[in-house]
Design an enzyme around this catalytic site. Structure first.
Site, short mmCIF file in Angstrom:
data_model
loop_
_atom_site.label_atom_id
_atom_site.label_comp_id
_atom_site.label_asym_id
_atom_site.label_seq_id
_atom_site.Cartn_x
_atom_site.Cartn_y
_atom_site.Cartn_z
N SER A 147 0.80 -1.23 0.00
CA SER A 147 0.00 0.00 0.00
C SER A 147 0.83 1.28 0.00
CB SER A 147 -0.95 0.06 1.22
OG SER A 147 -1.71 -1.09 1.28
N PRO A 187 15.36 0.13 5.99
CA PRO A 187 14.39 -0.77 5.32
C PRO A 187 14.56 -0.77 3.79
CG PRO A 187 13.27 0.59 6.96
CD PRO A 187 14.68 1.12 6.85
N LYS A 212 22.86 8.50 0.88
CA LYS A 212 23.01 7.22 1.54
C LYS A 212 22.32 6.11 0.73
CE LYS A 212 22.82 5.82 6.33
NZ LYS A 212 22.25 6.14 7.63
N CYS A 253 -26.67 0.66 -10.31
CA CYS A 253 -26.81 -0.79 -10.41
C CYS A 253 -27.75 -1.33 -9.33
CB CYS A 253 -25.44 -1.45 -10.40
SG CYS A 253 -25.46 -3.04 -11.25
N GLY A 283 -28.31 -0.03 -6.61
CA GLY A 283 -28.99 1.18 -6.15
C GLY A 283 -30.22 1.49 -6.99
N ARG A 302 -25.88 -9.46 -12.43
CA ARG A 302 -26.46 -10.73 -12.84
C ARG A 302 -27.97 -10.58 -13.04
NH1 ARG A 302 -23.93 -13.27 -9.02
NH2 ARG A 302 -22.17 -13.87 -10.31
N HIS A 342 -22.49 1.06 -14.61
CA HIS A 342 -21.57 1.72 -13.66
C HIS A 342 -20.86 2.89 -14.34
CE1 HIS A 342 -21.77 -1.23 -10.35
NE2 HIS A 342 -22.06 -2.07 -11.33
N GLU A 385 -19.40 5.26 -13.05
CA GLU A 385 -18.20 5.69 -12.31
C GLU A 385 -16.90 5.19 -12.95
OE1 GLU A 385 -20.43 3.50 -11.26
OE2 GLU A 385 -19.57 1.88 -10.04
#
Ligand code: GLN
Length: 539
Positions: free
Chosen positions: A14, A189, A222, A380, A382, A468, A513, A515
């Protein structure tokens, strides 16, 4: 020949590999190059389609109907280049291809092994249909050191050897933590992560360091010294206030310049960052704002509705308005709380969803939006639920429902084969769970004089689907008698795709959709219009 850029991650997950890849792709594209981004995911699912959003975040759908990792959404939004089903691969997909080949005798006589069979399959995926492109950016999911990513890392090592160093570049993204108590930035790290990568045969050419605070020169030195990269190729990425700042910040750090320098490409053309400055300005500094409630069941996970959240913000950008998202858990939403929780909302959006859990809370909120004339956007599931609400409370069909939720309901929503007698789909096509949905882009024809046609300014639109169940067309007239319009239909006129209410300022439901097609630099018309309507609503 295309040049290949491999992006790996180290230390923790992430860190924003997707965003870094997408920003680099934008910068290169904006300089005039043809770019493609691909994602290699080490998990065993064939695709993320059957994964719970709680675990994996949203499933992003491409035009050609692939269910993919949400990083492909970042790629599309930042580059405005549409992905295809060739742009996301998983270990599951690789193995299922290999096992199919093995069963059909394609390896006859050979022992099928990770090296070379799995790695070859990965390499041919990376190369597939890349002619004509200048750059292929491949993001490797997971973190270096994971057992699962090993075949992918081995494959890109081999790939780089096959095409040569002059055609391939390794970018490694790591975390450079800031330890508050000692007021120090730690490079250890990163050193370890690079060591790990080297033990697998790869030396990074560019290191992107994710850090809370800017990297001082000494720390860059470094990292350069210990990790054996040129100091100019130690790129910092400091936490940005909005992701739209990322292309600007990577440009400032000369990421694209260093990539071009590596490949010995000379160009005078600079990327256009003006739109990102404008976008960032609206998102961070606009004085106007609206409150939008998103009511769903996965609200606790930040990325579960990623494209919806993004598209709403894009809608705000189109209206020079900041959008405050108020995520409400539909499962915990009781009728008595609704008024309270939604009282200062300017607009209500119900996103896509699956299954029974939380549906009653959503239906009650839809009723609240409908009767109080609050701008409502149903996507959808909704939209399906908004029809159920209308059927129950206006058409007075008490048991109205979806067969997804209750097999014994009056099916306003159902599987096509349950309500369409002649059958549009072949028998048995809907039997399996994985890979049986209506997926990808379909044409929709919009009704003259409808609000939605005005918004799109077109009567034919193409949008992406992932569902579906379908609206039962047999109830169309009943709905229309009471002022609910089926404003968009599939091109064979059999499947209702969009709905709206006559006696409401902005109440739209869509089976698709939208979006997935919204971009910060090109907001989707429906989201722009929804935010405009929300802005006009006086609380
Ligand atoms: N569960 C509904 C269906 O399968 C809606 C899916 C969705 O919202 N994406 O039809």
């Amino acid at each position: 020949m295309a040049r290949y850029i491999f992006v790996t991650g180290g230390v923790v997950s992430s860190l924003g590999k997707g965003l870094s890849s997408a920003s680099l792709a934008y910068l290169l594209k904006s300089r005039g190059y043809k770019v493609k981004i691909r994602k290699l995911d080490p998990y065993l699912n064939v695709d993320p389609g059957t994964m719970n959003p709680f675990q994996h975040g949203e499933v992003f759908v491409t035009d050609d109907g692939a269910e993919t990792d949400l990083d492909l959404g970042h790629y599309e939004r930042f580059t405005d280049i549409n992905s295809t089903n060739l742009d996301n691969i998983t270990t599951g997909k690789i193995y299922s291809t290999i096992i199919d080949k093995e069963r059909s005798g394609k390896y006859l006589g050979n022992t099928v092994q990770v090296i070379p069979h799995v790695t070859n399959e990965i390499k041919s995926f990376i190369k597939n249909k890349t002619s004509g492109f200048d750059f292929i950016i491949c993001e490797i999911g997971g973190t270096v050191g994971d057992i699962e990513s090993l075949p992918f890392l081995e494959a890109i090592r081999q790939f780089s050897n096959d095409v040569g160093k002059k055609n391939s570049l390794f970018i490694h993204l790591t975390l450079v933590p800031f330890i508050k108590s000692s007021d120090e930035i730690k490079t250890k790290p990163t050193q370890h992560s690079v060591k790990e990568l080297r033990s697998l045969g790869m030396q990074p050419d560019i290191i992107i360091c994710r850090s809370e605070i800017p990297l001082p020169k000494d720390q860059r030195k470094k990292i350069s010294l210990f990790c054996n990269v040129d100091i100019e190729n130690v790129i910092e990425t400091v936490d940005v206030k909005t992701i739209y700042e990322a292309p600007i910040s990577f440009y400032k750090e000369k990421l694209d310049k260093q990539v071009l320098k590596y490949f010995k490409i000379k160009t005078k053309k600079l990327p256009n960052l003006k739109p990102w400055h404008k976008t960032t300005n609206v998102v961070l500094r606009s004085k106007q704002e609206v409150n939008i409630s998103v009511i769903g069941k996965y609200v606790d996970l930040k990325d579960a509705y990623k494209s919806i959240d993004e598209a709403l913000i894009h809608g705000g950008i189109a209206n020079n308005t900041r959008v405050n998202l108020n995520k409400i858990d539909s499962e915990k939403l009781t009728f008595s709380q609704i008024k309270n929780k939604l009282s200062n909302t300017n607009g209500i959006l119900i996103p896509g969803g699956f299954g029974k859990r939380g549906t009653e809370g959503k239906i009650q909120s839809i009723k609240f939006a409908r009767t109080n004339k609050i701008p409502f956007f149903g996507i959808c599931f909704g939209m399906q639920l908004s029809l159920i609400e209308f059927a129950r409370n206006v058409l007075k069909i008490k048991n109205a429902g979806s067969t997804e939720i209750n097999k014994k309901c009056t099916p306003i929503i159902g599987l096509i084969e349950e309500w369409y007698k002649d059958g549009i789909l072949k028998k048995g096509e809907l039997k399996k769970i994985g890979g049986t949905m209506r997926l990808g882009q379909y044409e929709c024809v919009l009704l003259n004089n409808s609000l939605i046609k005005k918004i799109y300014n077109s009567n034919k639109i193409f949008e992406r689907h992932r569902h579906r169940y379908e609206v039962n067309i047999n109830y169309k007239e009943k709905f229309e008698d009471k002022g609910l319009i089926f404003s968009g239909m599939s091109n064979n006129n059999k499947l209702p795709e969009t709905i709206e209410l006559k006696a409401h300022p902005w109440f739209i439901g869509v089976q698709f959709h939208p979006e997935f097609k919204s971009r910060p630099l090109n907001p989707h018309p429906l989201f722009a219009s929804f935010i405009k309507a929300a802005k006009n609503k006086i609380i």
